[in-house]
Design a protein around this motif. Structure first.
Motif, PDB file in Angstrom:
ATOM      1  N   ARG A 357       0.938  -1.220  -0.143  1.00 61.83           N
ATOM      2  CA  ARG A 357       0.013   0.003   0.077  1.00 61.83           C
ATOM      3  C   ARG A 357       0.775   1.450  -0.070  1.00 61.83           C
ATOM      4  NH1 ARG A 357      -5.391   0.007   2.300  1.00 61.83           N
ATOM      5  NH2 ARG A 357      -6.134  -1.737   2.091  1.00 61.83           N
ATOM      6  N   ARG A 385      -3.455   0.403  -8.013  1.00 62.64           N
ATOM      7  CA  ARG A 385      -4.946   0.428  -7.809  1.00 62.64           C
ATOM      8  C   ARG A 385      -5.376   1.574  -7.149  1.00 62.64           C
ATOM      9  NH1 ARG A 385      -5.027  -5.720  -7.787  1.00 62.64           N
ATOM     10  NH2 ARG A 385      -4.647  -6.257  -9.805  1.00 62.64           N
ATOM     11  N   VAL A 386      -5.838   2.763  -7.511  1.00 64.97           N
ATOM     12  CA  VAL A 386      -6.193   3.951  -6.806  1.00 64.97           C
ATOM     13  C   VAL A 386      -7.354   3.705  -6.031  1.00 64.97           C
ATOM     14  CG1 VAL A 386      -6.637   6.466  -7.144  1.00 64.97           C
ATOM     15  CG2 VAL A 386      -4.875   5.328  -8.228  1.00 64.97           C
ATOM     16  N   TYR A 387      -7.423   3.927  -4.719  1.00 69.36           N
ATOM     17  CA  TYR A 387      -8.780   4.168  -3.904  1.00 69.36           C
ATOM     18  C   TYR A 387      -9.034   5.616  -3.968  1.00 69.36           C
ATOM     19  CZ  TYR A 387      -8.170  -0.235  -1.586  1.00 69.36           C
ATOM     20  OH  TYR A 387      -8.086  -1.681  -1.416  1.00 69.36           O
ATOM     21  N   PHE A 388     -10.146   5.672  -4.880  1.00 64.75           N
ATOM     22  CA  PHE A 388     -10.549   7.336  -5.117  1.00 64.75           C
ATOM     23  C   PHE A 388     -11.173   7.594  -3.706  1.00 64.75           C
ATOM     24  CE2 PHE A 388     -10.205   6.100  -9.685  1.00 64.75           C
ATOM     25  CZ  PHE A 388      -9.254   7.180  -9.876  1.00 64.75           C
ATOM     26  N   HIS A 389     -11.488   6.867  -2.915  1.00 63.03           N
ATOM     27  CA  HIS A 389     -12.227   7.476  -1.691  1.00 63.03           C
ATOM     28  C   HIS A 389     -11.419   7.918  -0.861  1.00 63.03           C
ATOM     29  CE1 HIS A 389     -11.422   3.256  -0.203  1.00 63.03           C
ATOM     30  NE2 HIS A 389     -11.305   4.051   1.061  1.00 63.03           N
ATOM     31  N   THR A 390     -10.205   7.795  -1.100  1.00 61.46           N
ATOM     32  CA  THR A 390      -9.103   8.408  -0.242  1.00 61.46           C
ATOM     33  C   THR A 390      -8.525   9.843  -0.730  1.00 61.46           C
ATOM     34  OG1 THR A 390      -7.307   7.185  -1.359  1.00 61.46           O
ATOM     35  CG2 THR A 390      -8.239   6.182   0.726  1.00 61.46           C
ATOM     36  N   ASP A 406     -17.871  17.732  -6.479  1.00 62.10           N
ATOM     37  CA  ASP A 406     -17.874  16.744  -7.787  1.00 62.10           C
ATOM     38  C   ASP A 406     -18.517  17.260  -8.843  1.00 62.10           C
ATOM     39  OD1 ASP A 406     -17.423  14.465  -9.264  1.00 62.10           O
ATOM     40  OD2 ASP A 406     -19.184  13.411  -8.542  1.00 62.10           O
ATOM     41  N   LEU A 426     -13.549  18.079  -8.535  1.00 61.29           N
ATOM     42  CA  LEU A 426     -13.047  17.023  -9.099  1.00 61.29           C
ATOM     43  C   LEU A 426     -13.870  16.929 -10.580  1.00 61.29           C
ATOM     44  CD1 LEU A 426     -11.463  14.335  -9.035  1.00 61.29           C
ATOM     45  CD2 LEU A 426     -13.663  13.215  -7.971  1.00 61.29           C
ATOM     46  N   ILE A 429     -13.159  11.248 -13.021  1.00 60.03           N
ATOM     47  CA  ILE A 429     -12.546  10.025 -12.820  1.00 60.03           C
ATOM     48  C   ILE A 429     -12.608   8.993 -13.716  1.00 60.03           C
ATOM     49  CG2 ILE A 429     -13.260   8.139 -11.155  1.00 60.03           C
ATOM     50  CD1 ILE A 429     -13.700   9.758  -8.938  1.00 60.03           C
ATOM     51  N   THR A 431     -11.503   4.862 -13.919  1.00 56.91           N
ATOM     52  CA  THR A 431     -10.950   3.743 -13.209  1.00 56.91           C
ATOM     53  C   THR A 431     -10.284   3.203 -14.103  1.00 56.91           C
ATOM     54  OG1 THR A 431     -12.990   2.655 -13.641  1.00 56.91           O
ATOM     55  CG2 THR A 431     -12.764   3.650 -11.519  1.00 56.91           C
ATOM     56  N   SER A 432      -9.342   2.253 -13.563  1.00 60.16           N
ATOM     57  CA  SER A 432      -8.232   1.336 -14.400  1.00 60.16           C
ATOM     58  C   SER A 432      -8.853   0.100 -14.732  1.00 60.16           C
ATOM     59  CB  SER A 432      -6.960   1.323 -13.504  1.00 60.16           C
ATOM     60  OG  SER A 432      -7.160   0.502 -12.244  1.00 60.16           O
ATOM     61  N   GLN A 433      -8.247  -0.569 -15.474  1.00 67.55           N
ATOM     62  CA  GLN A 433      -8.570  -1.921 -15.775  1.00 67.55           C
ATOM     63  C   GLN A 433      -7.376  -2.714 -15.701  1.00 67.55           C
ATOM     64  OE1 GLN A 433     -10.164  -1.693 -19.708  1.00 67.55           O
ATOM     65  NE2 GLN A 433     -12.430  -1.362 -19.067  1.00 67.55           N
ATOM     66  N   ASP A 434      -7.399  -3.946 -15.094  1.00 65.03           N
ATOM     67  CA  ASP A 434      -6.288  -4.813 -15.033  1.00 65.03           C
ATOM     68  C   ASP A 434      -5.440  -5.050 -16.354  1.00 65.03           C
ATOM     69  OD1 ASP A 434      -6.337  -4.914 -12.480  1.00 65.03           O
ATOM     70  OD2 ASP A 434      -6.784  -7.214 -12.268  1.00 65.03           O
TER      71      ASP A 434
END
Lengths: 560, 504
Positions: A357, A385-390, A406, A426, A429, A431-434
């Motif tokens: 982390r 892997r970003v935790y956007f809630h942080t 937002d 903001l 956003i 989000t990423s993909q593996d």
């Protein structure tokens, strides 16, 4: 009159010649800017500009054909490619557009359809031209910044694709094709100074190519080379290995050397003259070939340290990143590492405990005397892997967290008045993909004078297959810098772009030496499971009842 | 009762104390409990993304199906200290514990040995359920809000309902378990077997009660008749016997058809519930589709339905993720290091074979133990949990309780001390080796791989021992039956030896 074959040929030749001239309204200029920066740094900026009006994409005169075709085939409006070695910090002074370390490719297309596939073809062609690995800038690292405007074109937000390879090395084999794009190559003119052997010893080296197609139907091709040197006095022959010899490029309509930021122009030999527009320097003419032009600068007030200041290099490098965190709560203005005309200060670093982390922290300080309107574009690869809630923003004013509003403005683009209504908002956003696209967030920030924002976001590292690691897996992964771009009409500035520091991320590595052992051992465990399973179910041999037929319990009920 | 009550109170107190001293933030990043599948942080992130209008499955954090999102849509970053959430997770554990207690108590009722039964009834249910409720692994998984607790609860509930021969509820709860974590779907066959067995036993016991009452009346009448009948010739007796045999056959046939019906009914119900849950979650997940009308009005409904482009996209992030093992974050399972160290070319082959073997292995197991469905259930559950992609340490006591449930089987296991010591050492070394690699950087990945491999290996060996002892019990029982019914007839030699020893 008799029309002999010779006269016919003669006329043919002439008509062709004038035809060509009429079609090719190409204009080519060369310029070298020498600028004094902070911390004993000197900037040598080579600009080679080709402007082609009303291009027909068939006959090329000075404009390079490869780029003409590239623009036409992929319906490009803007293209910028840069290869950089070293990191430029704003504390040395503002030098206009600069590039982050490694390779960077920006492309704006006419339409927003098939952006990714078009970008892929463009990046492959670019890597073919310059011999780079830009073709690896696939979807895992490339993305669309919606709110960062890289050029002066209008409403480019959804038509632009951006990729950056922070680990791309730069060497002479990239410079040679770059020089070949010039009309005179490196045979004549300012480009004859560019000796590959000397160039790569310098502090900062960035070569770039920029193609713009403006709406007045003109193509401009801008080649730029930024060199930052750490010297107090210099000679052309000392830096480049040779003085400026030979003829200047005959195609060049203007060749000039411009000198900026020096207090004493008298310590130059030859002494610079005024060349108009309050600029000082030299306008080179064709008579150059009679004597060498070896510009020499030696300041009259000499300090003890001449030439390379070895002590300074170490100090500067140690100061550039992490320890600036300490003075977050002070107003960052009283910092040593700030130049006079600097309008913004950027810091970026990782906070980690353990290898799984961590968090990315970006600090932005406003050094202007009025409010700054900024957008921040941050793109992190999928294995962070970003935790956007942080995602939090802290201000040094009253040391409190700022509420992030937002704005989902993706539907209505270009409403700049809305962007900066709140102190921090903001914008987007992704989000990423593996093994796929990166995670992106874009922020709009309003900074008061002297205010510092600390933007932090946490991430969880993804684990890679051992084949996906680079060959020096324990070195870590380079993470491309975030882009801060300045908006607003108040400052009468161009929309400027700044890059934060790039980061080095350590991923937990597996043991690269023994894949076969792991495979055999683990599959053996599976095999034992399945084998003894079947063996127990089918075989009756070896199954014995215990001699005592009375139950013998592990938990003896009597004892309770 | 006092003992049971105080044990439950102790368990709750331990949990409350853990929450109060904020142990959850300490255990929050322990890899033994927090896997990509069970992590509570990922749930928070998914809810956050939902509130921002982006797909909750973006960022490859969240892998639970959408109903959980809907259930926990009120969760945010501060809910680590939310007492409502804490109470939910304590309740889950408490219900699991009570279910274990009830299940074991009922299984003991069917025990034939009366002396043993009386002894065990006092101690075994309390002991096992408190082993589950009071052990540190379960408590920690409760503290970190491990989402795997739900699957455990559903499996136990399903077993409980099956025990009461309630096919509808049992399949429904099992479909909930399968809905969260696909692999429990394999439990449906043992569950139906168990249901049928319990139903027939209930039916028998009811019949027995009725028959006994009737018999008492009949016997008095018959006794008089029989005296008369004794005078009738023996030939007539033989005829009667034949008739009763024929009647028995008819009853059997009827029973068989009933059994087929139950099989069909159970399977149908299970898949019906599961499909219903999936459709429901699709409706919840896709905000554009608010009711079923729009679903059916869509002209390209079937195209979209199968092309996976618009509908059921969450399946890719939940079930496909679990089966394909895309996340290689270290855990205590077998797969993560194997798949980091294999070449990408062989990856699909390996994943397919290993998952296939897990499924195929259940067929001989079912064939062998079909008449002992509870044991079949325990074995299947444990083999599923041992070989699943993202196991947690909290699964370990669960398996233990399931396997110990039938004390008859413990009798014949070997190497008990070896296993107990082995588990102690291996579990003790798990987190230091993880720390060596991830936190300190002084050791490499092989340490953690070795220890997690030996943990799974020990679990596998225990399972094998249980199967072996079950085989012994089964062969023994069969032999006893044969002894009673007819002359001893042995198929293979070792049993002869066995009996000859016994006879001596």
């Amino acid at each position: 009159m008799k029309h002999t074959p010779l006269t016919i040929l003669f006329f043919l030749f002439f008509s062709l010649y004038f035809g060509c001239l009429a079609q090719s309204q190409d204009k080519y200029t060369e310029a070298l800017t020498i600028k004094k920066l902070n911390k004993n740094k000197l900037l040598f900026k080579f600009d080679f500009n080709t402007i082609s009006k009303n291009p027909n994409y068939q006959n090329y005169f000075l404009f390079p054909k490869t780029f003409g075709n590239l623009v036409k085939e992929n319906s490009l409006e803007y293209l910028r490619f840069s290869l950089t070695q070293g990191m430029y910090h704003l504390k040395y002074g503002e030098i206009g557009r600069y590039s982050p370390p490694g390779g960077e490719l920006i492309a704006t297309f006419e339409t927003k359809e098939d952006l990714e596939s078009k970008f892929r073809t463009v990046s492959r062609k670019i890597s073919g031209i310059f011999g780079t690995s830009q073709k690896f800038s696939d979807l895992t690292i490339s993305a669309q910044p919606f709110y960062t405007e890289f050029n002066s074109l209008e409403s480019t937000s959804q038509r632009t694709h951006y990729s950056s390879l922070p680990r791309e090395p730069v060497c002479t084999e990239n410079l040679t094709p770059w020089l070949k794009l010039l009309p005179c190559r490196s045979k004549a003119g300012l480009a004859s100074l560019l000796n590959p052997i000397k160039l790569y010893d310098l502090f900062y080296h960035s070569m770039s190519v920029e193609v713009t197609r403006s709406q007045e139907n003109s193509l401009s091709f801008h080649q730029q080379l930024l060199l930052v040197v750490e010297l107090k006095e210099f000679k052309f022959s000392q830096i480049f290995g040779t003085p400026l010899i030979g003829p200047i490029c005959p195609f060049s309509s203007q060749t000039k050397i411009q000198i900026e930021g020096f207090s004493d122009y008298s310590s130059f030999t030859p002494t610079p003259e005024e060349i108009g527009n309050n600029q000082v320097g030299f306008i080179l003419k064709e008579n150059l070939n009679k004597k060498d032009f070896n510009l020499h600068y030696s300041p009259k007030e000499k300090t003890n340290n001449n030439g390379y200041n070895h002590n300074n290099i170490g100090n500067d490098n140690s100061n550039n990143g992490n320890d600036n965190n300490n003075n977050f709560n002070n107003n960052g203005i009283n910092d040593e590492n700030i130049s006079k005309n600097q309008s913004i200060k950027l810091n970026r670093f990782l906070k980690e405990s353990g290898k799984i982390r961590g968090g990315v922290i970006t600090q932005i300080t406003n050094l202007e005397k009025n409010d700054l309107h900024l957008t921040l574009y941050d793109s992190l690869p999928w294995f962070m892997r970003v935790y956007f809630h942080t995602l939090t923003i802290k201000s040094n004013f009253e040391n409190k967290e700022i509420e992030i509003t937002d704005l989902n403005l993706e539907s209505e683009q270009g409403n700049e008045s809305n962007l900066f209504a709140n102190q921090a908002s903001l914008l987007r956003i992704q989000t990423s993909q593996d093994h796929g696209r990166p995670s992106i967030f874009e922020l709009a920030l309003v900074l008061k004078p002297g205010e510092t924002f600390q933007i932090s976001v946490d991430y969880l590292k993804g684990f890679l297959n051992f084949e996906e690691h680079p060959f020096d897996g324990n070195r870590g992964f380079d993470i491309a810098p975030a882009i801060v771009s300045m908006h607003g009409k108040k400052q009468n500035l161009k929309k400027r772009i700044y890059y934060t520091d790039s980061l080095l991320l350590m991923l937990p590595t597996p043991d690269f030496t023994m894949p076969y052992n792991v495979m055999t051992i683990t599959t053996t465990a599976f095999l034992i499971w399945y084998g003894s399973f079947l063996n127990n179910l089918t075989g009756r041999a070896g199954l014995k009842l215990k001699k005592k037929s009375k139950a013998k319990w592990i938990i003896k009920p009597d004892k309770f | 009762m006092i003992l049971q009550f105080s044990l439950i109170l102790l368990g709750i107190l331990l949990r409350v104390a853990g929450y109060h001293f904020d142990l959850s933030s300490f255990y929050n990043q322990k890899f033994e409990y927090v896997t990509p599948f069970t992590s509570f942080d990922n749930l928070i992130e998914a809810v956050h993304l939902m509130s921002h209008g982006t797909s909750p499955y973006g960022g490859s954090h969240f892998h639970l199906p959408p109903i959980y999102l809907w259930l926990f849509r009120w969760v945010d970053q501060d809910s680590y200290s939310n007492w409502g959430l804490r109470i939910i997770f304590i309740l889950i554990d408490l219900i699991c514990c009570l279910l274990l207690f009830l299940i074991i108590k009922q299984t003991l009722l069917q025990q034939k040995n009366k002396v043993l039964k009386q002894k065990l009834e006092r101690i075994l249910p309390v002991a096992i359920s408190s082993i589950y409720f009071l052990n540190p692994f379960t408590i920690t998984s409760c503290l970190v809000y491990c989402m795997g607790n739900f699957t455990r609860l559903f499996i136990l509930l399903s077993i409980y309902f099956a025990m009461n021969a309630n096919l509808v509820l049992s399949t429904f709860v099992l479909s909930l378990a399968a809905y969260t974590e696909v692999t429990p779907a394999l439990l449906i066959i043992p569950m139906i077997l168990y249901c049928i067995k319990q139903r027939s036993q209930l039916f028998k016991s009811k019949l027995n009660i009725n028959k006994n009452q009737e018999k008492e009346k009949e016997q008095k009448q018959k006794e008089e008749k029989e005296e008369k009948q004794k005078k009738v010739k023996k030939n007539q007796k033989q005829k009667k016997e034949k008739k009763t045999k024929q009647n028995n056959n008819k009853e059997k046939q009827q029973n068989n058809s009933k059994i087929y019906l139950q099989w069909f009914f159970g399977l149908f119900l299970f898949f019906f519930w599961w499909a219903l849950l999936l459709i429901l979650s699709q409706l919840m997940f896709n905000s554009n589709i608010t009711n079923i009308k729009t679903l059916t009005n869509d002209p390209n409904f079937f195209q979209h339905f199968f092309s996976n482009s618009h509908y059921f996209t969450f399946l890719k992030h939940t079930y496909y993720f679990l089966l394909n093992i895309t996340d290689l974050t270290p855990n205590i399972g077998l797969y993560w290091y194997l798949l980091t160290e294999t070449f990408v070319v062989f990856r699909q082959f390996l994943v397919f074979t290993l998952q296939f073997i897990n499924v195929i292995g259940l067929i001989p197991l079912t064939l062998r133990f079909h008449s002992y469905p509870l044991f079949l259930l325990a074995i299947t559950t444990s083999s599923i949990t041992i070989l699943k992609a993202y196991p947690t340490l909290a699964d370990f006591p669960f398996l233990f309780c399931l396997l110990v449930m039938q004390p008859k089987l413990l009798e014949n296991t070997r190497y008990r001390t070896f296993f107990i010591r082995g588990f102690q050492v291996v579990i003790g070394l798990l987190s230091p080796f993880y720390k060596i690699w991830i936190q300190d950087g002084t050791g490499n990945a092989n340490y953690l791989f070795g220890i997690s491999l030996s943990f799974s290996f020990a679990e596998i060996l225990v399972l094998m021992e249980m199967i072996r002892s079950a085989m012994i019990v089964i062969t023994n029982e069969k032999d006893k039956k044969k002894e009673k019914n007819s002359k001893p007839y042995y198929i293979s030699t070792p049993n002869k030896k066995l009996h000859s020893k016994k006879d001596k």
